[in-house]
Design an enzyme around this catalytic site. Structure first.
Site, short mmCIF file in Angstrom:
data_model
loop_
_atom_site.label_atom_id
_atom_site.label_comp_id
_atom_site.label_asym_id
_atom_site.label_seq_id
_atom_site.Cartn_x
_atom_site.Cartn_y
_atom_site.Cartn_z
N GLY A 1 0.69 -1.26 -0.11
CA GLY A 1 -0.02 0.05 0.04
C GLY A 1 0.81 1.30 -0.16
O GLY A 1 2.14 1.22 0.58
N TYR A 2 0.16 2.39 -0.54
CA TYR A 2 1.04 3.60 -0.50
C TYR A 2 0.54 4.52 0.51
O TYR A 2 -0.56 4.75 0.64
CB TYR A 2 0.96 4.30 -2.02
CG TYR A 2 1.85 3.25 -2.95
CD1 TYR A 2 3.11 3.65 -3.10
CD2 TYR A 2 1.12 2.26 -3.49
CE1 TYR A 2 3.94 2.86 -4.03
CE2 TYR A 2 2.27 1.50 -4.26
CZ TYR A 2 3.13 1.59 -4.51
OH TYR A 2 4.20 0.96 -5.18
#
Length: 161
Positions: free
Chosen positions: A27-28
């Site tokens: 995930g960012y």
């Protein structure tokens, strides 16, 4: 600290034999022009990675996180739905290719990556490598998180035609 990486699509008709791989969720936490901060989970291990730059050569800094830190960041700070993929390692000549088979919103996408010691380093192209996408920003994982293949599936299918 410096990563030199090339990316290639693998066509479904030329898929290599893949042994068991490792599941990855990624995930960012931040995404900006030519930089990103991501968290990646491999089993019970978490890695925080900062990447900056564009093109084949970029800065990459990785740091391990505790399970508590990783779980907390995934639950509270990820910008989009995590990317889900299975990574397979394939040795070809003197290099190891990372073959990522994506799931979820990016299902159908298979990317092979090779890390090099210089942009001009010679390497053997396996027969299952289809099309280079190193310079196509749509295939950056940070972009696949916010604009997955499902959002532009017809264009993606045309690249494989």
């Amino acid at each position: 600290m410096i990563e030199i990486e090339r990316k290639f699509l693998i066509h479904p008709d030329t898929m290599p034999n893949l042994d068991s791989g490792i599941s990855i969720s990624q995930g960012y936490l931040m995404r900006g022009e030519d930089r990103s901060l991501r968290i990646r989970q491999y089993g019970d291990k978490y890695i925080l990675t900062f990447k900056a730059g564009k093109g084949l050569t970029r800065t990459e800094i990785e740091r391990p996180l505790t399970s508590a830190e990783g779980e907390h960041l995934f639950k509270t700070s990820v910008l989009d739905a995590p990317i889900i993929k299975t990574r397979h390692m394939i040795a070809v000549d003197s290099h190891t290719w990372e073959v990522d088979v994506f799931a979820g919103e990016n299902a159908g996408l298979v990317i092979a990556e090779i890390e090099l010691s210089s942009e001009n380093e010679a390497f053997q192209f396996p027969d299952w490598v289809y099309r280079e996408v190193s310079d196509d920003p749509r295939f950056l994982n940070s972009n696949l998180a916010c604009q997955p293949i499902n959002a532009w599936r017809n264009e993606f299918q045309a690249l494989l035609a």
